[in-house]
Design a protein around this motif. Structure first.
Motif, PDB file in Angstrom:
ATOM      1  N   PRO A 154     -27.188  18.699 -46.212  1.00  0.00           N
ATOM      2  CA  PRO A 154     -26.822  19.807 -45.329  1.00  0.00           C
ATOM      3  C   PRO A 154     -26.482  21.064 -46.118  1.00  0.00           C
ATOM      4  O   PRO A 154     -26.236  21.013 -47.324  1.00  0.00           O
ATOM      5  N   THR A 155     -26.490  22.189 -45.423  1.00  0.00           N
ATOM      6  CA  THR A 155     -25.950  23.438 -45.944  1.00  0.00           C
ATOM      7  C   THR A 155     -24.974  23.976 -44.907  1.00  0.00           C
ATOM      8  O   THR A 155     -24.901  23.469 -43.779  1.00  0.00           O
ATOM      9  N   ALA A 206     -21.317  22.529 -48.389  1.00  0.00           N
ATOM     10  CA  ALA A 206     -21.568  21.685 -47.217  1.00  0.00           C
ATOM     11  C   ALA A 206     -21.421  20.208 -47.553  1.00  0.00           C
ATOM     12  O   ALA A 206     -21.500  19.360 -46.660  1.00  0.00           O
ATOM     13  N   GLY A 219     -31.131  22.756 -43.538  1.00  0.00           N
ATOM     14  CA  GLY A 219     -30.785  21.804 -44.566  1.00  0.00           C
ATOM     15  C   GLY A 219     -31.280  22.311 -45.914  1.00  0.00           C
ATOM     16  O   GLY A 219     -31.760  23.441 -46.039  1.00  0.00           O
TER      17      GLY A 219
END
Length: 217
Positions: A31-32, A121, A38
């Protein structure tokens, strides 16, 4: 015979090397902090920016030709494995790309910010511990980018361990003082309020201006 001391310190990895390493270690599904993105989408954005700048600009200027060019570039990238795309990022933009010149002027600001979009993240993240030289480089990046990125209708003073920076006219109503390490200040001026570890003090007018500025960003 006297043994000579090393004349050069071991070279630090560049931001480009570090973000490429993070992509490799975390993989395409990581994830970001960016909604809907992503690691794979973030990497695509960086590669389009560097290697297909005109195609990426086409997403901001609607039209059949620019839209077609952007989709074609995306399909070309999709044909590559994630590792191959990471390698392209590691190699950097080509000699004709305007991105290289931009990054020289901003001190790799885009890579710094997006690397933290990825890092922060992940569970258990902590701020990076920067060397004195790296901290000085990031502070110079803050000084170059903050006047353009911090759209807050108040007098804002950034306060870091390396110095202060005043943004906006002294004649503006309202004032804010934002304290933090250099990387935290870079993230804050780019709008990453949810992950930037800063301390903000201000008068009521300045705090209201901050709320309004972030809402309209």
């Amino acid at each position: 015979m006297h043994q000579h001391e090393p004349t050069e310190l071991q070279e630090e990895p560049t931001e480009r090397q570090q973000i490429a390493d993070s992509f490799e270690q975390l993989g395409p599904e990581a994830p970001t902090i960016l909604p809907g993105w992503g690691a794979s989408e973030l990497l695509e954005h960086l590669l389009l920016r560097e290697r297909h700048a005109l195609a990426l600009a086409g997403s901001l200027v609607p039209g059949p030709l620019t839209g077609f060019a952007l989709q074609r570039r995306r399909r070309q990238l999709a044909e590559l494995s994630f590792s191959e795309r990471v390698q392209l990022l590691r190699e950097g933009p080509g000699p004709l790309s305007p991105t290289g010149r931009i990054d020289q002027l901003t001190g790799d600001g885009e890579l710094l910010i997006h690397h933290e979009d990825l890092r922060r993240a992940q569970g258990g993240w902590e701020p990076r511990r920067l060397s004195a030289r790296r901290s000085a480089d990031v502070w110079r990046t803050v000084r170059r980018m903050a006047p353009v990125m911090a759209h807050i209708p108040a007098q804002v003073t950034l306060i870091s361990p390396l110095g202060g920076l005043r943004l906006g006219s002294r004649w503006r109503d309202g004032s804010l003082r934002v304290h933090g390490d250099v990387m935290e200040l870079l993230l804050w001026v780019s709008g990453r309020d949810e992950v930037a570890r800063v301390r903000i003090h201000g008068d009521p007018v300045g705090l209201q201006a901050l709320t309004e500025g972030r809402r309209g960003a």
